[in-house]
Design an enzyme around this catalytic site. Sequence first.
Site, PDB file in Angstrom:
ATOM      1  CE  LYS A 152      -6.226  -7.555  -9.741  1.00 14.03           C
ATOM      2  NZ  LYS A 152      -4.857  -7.934  -9.865  1.00 14.03           N
ATOM      3  CB  CYS A 199      -2.959  -3.543  -6.930  1.00 15.62           C
ATOM      4  SG  CYS A 199      -1.454  -4.076  -7.733  1.00 15.62           S
TER       5      CYS A 199
HETATM    6  N1  SAJ Z   1      -3.092  -2.907   4.071  1.00 16.94           N
HETATM    7  C1  SAJ Z   1      -3.689  -2.414   5.207  1.00 16.94           C
HETATM    8  N2  SAJ Z   1      -4.366  -3.276   6.006  1.00 16.94           N
HETATM    9  C2  SAJ Z   1      -4.461  -4.607   5.721  1.00 16.94           C
HETATM   10  C3  SAJ Z   1      -3.860  -5.104   4.549  1.00 16.94           C
HETATM   11  C4  SAJ Z   1      -3.178  -4.223   3.740  1.00 16.94           C
HETATM   12  O1  SAJ Z   1      -3.621  -1.220   5.511  1.00 16.94           O
HETATM   13  O2  SAJ Z   1      -5.094  -5.326   6.494  1.00 16.94           O
HETATM   14  C5  SAJ Z   1      -2.365  -2.001   3.175  1.00 16.94           C
HETATM   15  C6  SAJ Z   1      -0.900  -2.363   3.029  1.00 16.94           C
HETATM   16  O3  SAJ Z   1      -0.130  -1.800   4.047  1.00 16.94           O
HETATM   17  C7  SAJ Z   1      -0.580  -1.779   1.667  1.00 16.94           C
HETATM   18  C8  SAJ Z   1      -1.891  -1.913   0.907  1.00 16.94           C
HETATM   19  O4  SAJ Z   1      -2.885  -2.163   1.866  1.00 16.94           O
HETATM   20  O5  SAJ Z   1      -0.251  -0.414   1.775  1.00 16.94           O
HETATM   21  C9  SAJ Z   1      -1.954  -2.975  -0.159  1.00 16.94           C
HETATM   22  O6  SAJ Z   1      -1.231  -4.114   0.209  1.00 16.94           O
HETATM   23  P1  SAJ Z   1      -1.747  -5.614   0.013  1.00 16.94           P
HETATM   24  O7  SAJ Z   1      -0.753  -6.527   0.592  1.00 16.94           O
HETATM   25  O8  SAJ Z   1      -3.113  -5.742   0.503  1.00 16.94           O
HETATM   26  O9  SAJ Z   1      -1.894  -5.808  -1.570  1.00 16.94           O
HETATM   27  P2  SAJ Z   1      -0.968  -5.567  -2.877  1.00 16.94           P
HETATM   28  O10 SAJ Z   1      -1.345  -4.234  -3.434  1.00 16.94           O
HETATM   29  O11 SAJ Z   1       0.463  -5.823  -2.630  1.00 16.94           O
HETATM   30  O12 SAJ Z   1      -1.522  -6.758  -3.826  1.00 16.94           O
HETATM   31  C10 SAJ Z   1      -2.912  -6.825  -4.125  1.00 16.94           C
HETATM   32  C11 SAJ Z   1      -3.418  -8.258  -3.899  1.00 16.94           C
HETATM   33  N3  SAJ Z   1      -4.877  -8.289  -3.953  1.00 16.94           N
HETATM   34  C12 SAJ Z   1      -5.625  -8.885  -2.980  1.00 16.94           C
HETATM   35  O13 SAJ Z   1      -5.138  -9.415  -2.023  1.00 16.94           O
HETATM   36  C13 SAJ Z   1      -7.110  -8.872  -3.188  1.00 16.94           C
HETATM   37  C14 SAJ Z   1      -2.848  -9.188  -4.961  1.00 16.94           C
HETATM   38  O14 SAJ Z   1      -3.395 -10.491  -4.844  1.00 16.94           O
HETATM   39  C15 SAJ Z   1      -3.128  -8.626  -6.352  1.00 16.94           C
HETATM   40  O15 SAJ Z   1      -2.583  -9.458  -7.369  1.00 16.94           O
HETATM   41  C16 SAJ Z   1      -2.461  -7.266  -6.445  1.00 16.94           C
HETATM   42  O16 SAJ Z   1      -3.094  -6.409  -5.478  1.00 16.94           O
HETATM   43  C17 SAJ Z   1      -2.657  -6.719  -7.848  1.00 16.94           C
HETATM   44  O17 SAJ Z   1      -1.716  -6.821  -8.651  1.00 16.94           O
HETATM   45  O18 SAJ Z   1      -3.767  -6.283  -8.172  1.00 16.94           O
END
Ligand code: SAJ
Length: 415
Positions: free
Chosen positions: A202, A256
């Site tokens: 994870k 996360c």
């Molecule tokens: N972000 C970027 N660039 C990207 C993708 C995201 O800057 O290309 C930023 C987003 O704007 C945001 C942050 O990253 O601020 C996180 O957003 P996210 O959509 O990547 O993820 P979370 O935090 O909403 O959810 C993640 C997910 N993990 C993965 O995709 C590996 C989800 O599947 C997990 O269950 C969750 O964390 C968790 O609970 O751990």
Amino acid sequence: MKICVIGLGYIGLPTSAMLAKAGHEVVGVDKKQEIVDALNEGRITIEEPGLAEFIRGLAGSGRLRAVTEPETADAFIIAVPTPITADKKADMRFVESATRSIVPVLKKGDLVILESTSPVGTVDRLMKPILDESGLEAGRDYSLGHSPERVIPGNILYELVHNHRIAGGFDEESAHRIAALYRTFVEGEIFETDSRTAEMAKLSENTFRDVNIAFANELAKICEREGINVWKLIELCNKHPRVNIHQPGPGVGGHCIAVDPWFIVEQEPEVARIIHLARQTNDSMPAYVLGRAVSMLAGIRDPKVCILGVTYKPDVDDMRESPILELIELLRERQIRVSCSDPFVGGRGEVLADPLEAAKDADLLILGVNHKQYLGLDFAAFAAVMRSRLLLDTRNVVDQDAARKAGFSCELLGR
Ligand code: SAJ
């Protein structure tokens, strides 16, 4: 089965609902009386598409109710937060107290599952000793393990069912039993392993994303210096069948991805070097955006910035750890006036629902989040209410030609 789900937040609540729908008797447990009362009245206190209707659909089934303390059950699922402290250490107080709350009701044959994202060793070093205080022994008298949640806020109900899942057992029997429980509603595959591997898996998944985003942010800075558009660059690179570079932006928010890599760094500081640097890179992005904003505002007296989008990512109402909140603070430290608007949180605190009201008399418009609503902004309307017409897009969401036609001078992060 009768299942106690401890923690009725973004993960515990939808998981409880899924288990109830699958036919289990579910008792949700939360310390907060208002959350318990709400669920018992068929209401919810979080925002997640489809969840309110899903829970309402279970009313009358008698299979889902809430209480403040665990009661005897066949299985216990812990889904409480695991935040980090100010000095970036895992704060395991909620997991610890949730585990303790099970001890008085734990009996032979029970199954205890940790879903909260946790440092490696949480199951065998933190939970097992506490649960064994009951006089029972993990592996011999009860089963124990970790099955990390992997769902993405905004699409939780779909992903809970369709994502693959890991069942990490304290022993093999525990892994089998965990897998069997989730199989009652999961349609993805379920992979059995040991609890330490599950914990690390994870953390590694979220860290992969964090490191990848840090790489994209570093590319953005390089491209700015080299006169290249990073967004076009990444699009082209990703045409390669084995390349998948993520998107740059004003920083990484949420509870996360900006948190979990620190659990690895805390445990293995000597070797987790790329992971540590990626965290620092992403954490420095609000300050980097501030630098660009300040240079755009040079020469303007008593400037005002209007920020569109304050959530941590698009199309959700969640502001936790949003890098935009940090950007707002940094701007204010520079004595720059700031107003903000967001369609998902408008009306809460200082966040306005109406973007034009926020833009009144502003000099610089910063696009902070790529909400779908921002795809077709009416720039003539913004131009009419703003004092100067400057625009900084941190997410590559704006149609720059349309903005220029309305008289804006536009800049883009990573170009
Ligand atoms: N972000 C970027 N660039 C990207 C993708 C995201 O800057 O290309 C930023 C987003 O704007 C945001 C942050 O990253 O601020 C996180 O957003 P996210 O959509 O990547 O993820 P979370 O935090 O909403 O959810 C993640 C997910 N993990 C993965 O995709 C590996 C989800 O599947 C997990 O269950 C969750 O964390 C968790 O609970 O751990």
